[in-house]
Design a protein around this motif. Sequence first.
Motif, PDB file in Angstrom:
ATOM      1  N   ILE A 158      -3.168 -22.646 -16.551  1.00  0.00           N
ATOM      2  CA  ILE A 158      -2.680 -21.358 -17.530  1.00  0.00           C
ATOM      3  C   ILE A 158      -1.832 -20.836 -17.703  1.00  0.00           C
ATOM      4  O   ILE A 158      -0.283 -21.240 -19.114  1.00  0.00           O
ATOM      5  N   PHE A 159      -0.704 -20.810 -16.241  1.00  0.00           N
ATOM      6  CA  PHE A 159       0.848 -20.709 -16.315  1.00  0.00           C
ATOM      7  C   PHE A 159       1.888 -21.884 -16.286  1.00  0.00           C
ATOM      8  O   PHE A 159       3.017 -22.089 -16.172  1.00  0.00           O
ATOM      9  N   GLY A 160       1.009 -23.039 -16.589  1.00  0.00           N
ATOM     10  CA  GLY A 160       1.835 -24.245 -16.417  1.00  0.00           C
ATOM     11  C   GLY A 160       2.630 -23.884 -17.641  1.00  0.00           C
ATOM     12  O   GLY A 160       4.202 -24.670 -17.221  1.00  0.00           O
ATOM     13  N   PRO A 161       2.854 -23.831 -18.671  1.00  0.00           N
ATOM     14  CA  PRO A 161       3.126 -24.488 -19.888  1.00  0.00           C
ATOM     15  C   PRO A 161       4.394 -23.950 -19.071  1.00  0.00           C
ATOM     16  O   PRO A 161       6.201 -24.267 -20.320  1.00  0.00           O
ATOM     17  N   LEU A 162       4.738 -22.938 -18.857  1.00  0.00           N
ATOM     18  CA  LEU A 162       6.152 -21.872 -18.864  1.00  0.00           C
ATOM     19  C   LEU A 162       6.326 -22.014 -17.618  1.00  0.00           C
ATOM     20  O   LEU A 162       8.010 -22.019 -17.472  1.00  0.00           O
ATOM     21  N   PHE A 163       6.453 -23.268 -16.783  1.00  0.00           N
ATOM     22  CA  PHE A 163       8.063 -23.882 -16.275  1.00  0.00           C
ATOM     23  C   PHE A 163       7.517 -25.780 -16.548  1.00  0.00           C
ATOM     24  O   PHE A 163       7.467 -26.359 -15.404  1.00  0.00           O
ATOM     25  N   GLN A 164       7.388 -25.789 -17.650  1.00  0.00           N
ATOM     26  CA  GLN A 164       7.394 -27.035 -17.904  1.00  0.00           C
ATOM     27  C   GLN A 164       8.626 -27.816 -18.170  1.00  0.00           C
ATOM     28  O   GLN A 164       9.136 -26.555 -19.041  1.00  0.00           O
ATOM     29  N   GLY A 165       9.140 -29.097 -18.320  1.00  0.00           N
ATOM     30  CA  GLY A 165      10.831 -29.091 -19.359  1.00  0.00           C
ATOM     31  C   GLY A 165      11.571 -29.270 -18.072  1.00  0.00           C
ATOM     32  O   GLY A 165      11.067 -30.295 -17.115  1.00  0.00           O
ATOM     33  N   ALA A 166      12.395 -29.667 -18.904  1.00  0.00           N
ATOM     34  CA  ALA A 166      13.736 -30.727 -17.396  1.00  0.00           C
ATOM     35  C   ALA A 166      14.588 -29.387 -17.297  1.00  0.00           C
ATOM     36  O   ALA A 166      14.442 -28.199 -17.356  1.00  0.00           O
ATOM     37  N   PRO A 167      14.959 -29.782 -15.788  1.00  0.00           N
ATOM     38  CA  PRO A 167      16.211 -28.319 -14.931  1.00  0.00           C
ATOM     39  C   PRO A 167      17.488 -28.685 -15.404  1.00  0.00           C
ATOM     40  O   PRO A 167      18.025 -29.209 -15.284  1.00  0.00           O
ATOM     41  N   LEU A 168      17.666 -27.566 -16.813  1.00  0.00           N
ATOM     42  CA  LEU A 168      18.721 -27.255 -17.199  1.00  0.00           C
ATOM     43  C   LEU A 168      19.649 -26.424 -16.604  1.00  0.00           C
ATOM     44  O   LEU A 168      20.577 -26.437 -17.161  1.00  0.00           O
ATOM     45  N   GLY A 169      19.010 -25.688 -15.568  1.00  0.00           N
ATOM     46  CA  GLY A 169      19.620 -24.437 -14.906  1.00  0.00           C
ATOM     47  C   GLY A 169      20.057 -23.438 -16.506  1.00  0.00           C
ATOM     48  O   GLY A 169      19.416 -22.114 -16.005  1.00  0.00           O
ATOM     49  N   ILE A 170      20.413 -23.262 -17.587  1.00  0.00           N
ATOM     50  CA  ILE A 170      20.394 -22.385 -17.908  1.00  0.00           C
ATOM     51  C   ILE A 170      19.523 -22.070 -18.740  1.00  0.00           C
ATOM     52  O   ILE A 170      17.884 -23.044 -19.715  1.00  0.00           O
ATOM     53  N   GLY A 171      18.838 -20.904 -19.362  1.00  0.00           N
ATOM     54  CA  GLY A 171      17.429 -20.592 -20.547  1.00  0.00           C
ATOM     55  C   GLY A 171      17.625 -19.512 -20.286  1.00  0.00           C
ATOM     56  O   GLY A 171      17.804 -18.726 -19.934  1.00  0.00           O
ATOM     57  N   ILE A 172      15.967 -19.097 -20.939  1.00  0.00           N
ATOM     58  CA  ILE A 172      15.006 -18.315 -20.713  1.00  0.00           C
ATOM     59  C   ILE A 172      14.698 -17.372 -19.331  1.00  0.00           C
ATOM     60  O   ILE A 172      15.493 -16.500 -19.133  1.00  0.00           O
ATOM     61  N   LEU A 173      14.361 -18.330 -18.699  1.00  0.00           N
ATOM     62  CA  LEU A 173      14.362 -17.450 -18.087  1.00  0.00           C
ATOM     63  C   LEU A 173      15.515 -17.297 -16.281  1.00  0.00           C
ATOM     64  O   LEU A 173      15.513 -16.136 -15.706  1.00  0.00           O
ATOM     65  N   THR A 174      16.530 -17.502 -16.792  1.00  0.00           N
ATOM     66  CA  THR A 174      18.067 -17.680 -16.034  1.00  0.00           C
ATOM     67  C   THR A 174      18.853 -16.486 -16.461  1.00  0.00           C
ATOM     68  O   THR A 174      19.164 -15.845 -15.819  1.00  0.00           O
ATOM     69  N   ALA A 175      18.257 -16.234 -17.791  1.00  0.00           N
ATOM     70  CA  ALA A 175      18.932 -14.927 -18.638  1.00  0.00           C
ATOM     71  C   ALA A 175      18.050 -13.549 -18.582  1.00  0.00           C
ATOM     72  O   ALA A 175      19.181 -12.649 -18.257  1.00  0.00           O
ATOM     73  N   GLY A 176      17.311 -14.222 -17.923  1.00  0.00           N
ATOM     74  CA  GLY A 176      16.238 -13.263 -17.582  1.00  0.00           C
ATOM     75  C   GLY A 176      16.321 -12.829 -16.884  1.00  0.00           C
ATOM     76  O   GLY A 176      17.030 -11.047 -15.975  1.00  0.00           O
TER      77      GLY A 176
END
Length: 314
Positions: free
Chosen positions: A156-174
């Motif tokens: 369920i929550f997996g798609p929220l934490f998928q992708g490349a570890p770029l450092g920047i992004g929505i979660l970093t800004a939050g």
Amino acid sequence: MSSSFNKLFRTHRKIDRVVYGVSLFFAVLLLITALLIGFKLYQASIPSIKAFGLPFLWSTEWNPVLEKFGALVPIVGTLLTSFIALLIGIPISFGIALFLTELAPAALKQTLRILIELLAGIPSIIYGMWGLFVFAPLFADHVQPWLIENLGPLPIFGPLFQGAPLGIGILTAGIVLSIMVIPFIASVMRDVFEIVPDMLKESAYALGATRWEVVWNIILPYSRVGVFGGIILGLGRALGETMAVAFVIGNAHHLSASLLMPGASISSVLANEFTEATGKIYNSALSELGLILFGITLLVFLCSKLLMKQLHKR
């Protein structure tokens, strides 16, 4: 004696009328200023409103070359980063305020208060630079890989934490936003916790209540209106934050299910593109984004005012 008293009374009445008139003038001036800001934004947004209409709100396209614009990506980015900031900031702020008012030694309270006030006074661009050059690399190297490996496969929550570890992004800004709003929320919570009468808390302790029971059943019900006001103050700061978010959100007009991917907020788009915008439609689309942010902020504060009235009645 009577004449001198009447003279003093009339003088005080005149002073009261002057104070009332000055206060009313500035209150009306503030209201007129807000209305003029909204009107000016609407006036500048008219070409964009005529060109795109309501679909501007849910369109994800942002192409200055073809002059096709949509506001969904910045709107989602603004709401998501603000939600993450509050989700992280509220519990931490509550713990800080509770520690300062109920647990901290007297010698430590003043030092911690000064540190919190200093954090509130740091310019947002400093938070942004720290987030980009210090926090984002550490986040990409040590935290995001763990999130991708352990939370990414979840159904369920997996798609929220998928992708490349770029450092920047929505979660970093939050997360950076949460660090910025914590001093404001914690300061307000601390102030309202301190006005709870000691007699109420001491009576609860005398009846055998634990510290947590005193907090949950005495302090929070007594100060809930002030606590909610502090949360709304932090939300207002998060919604309108510009430079810190612009540094770490990635500034990508792309809607992704993952919080680790770059995104955009309304304020970051305005900061990055307004000075370089060319063409009537491009400038008008940016103005309409500002109008949307103005409307979101106004709606949030109106709803919070209604909720605070309900809390006050209870």
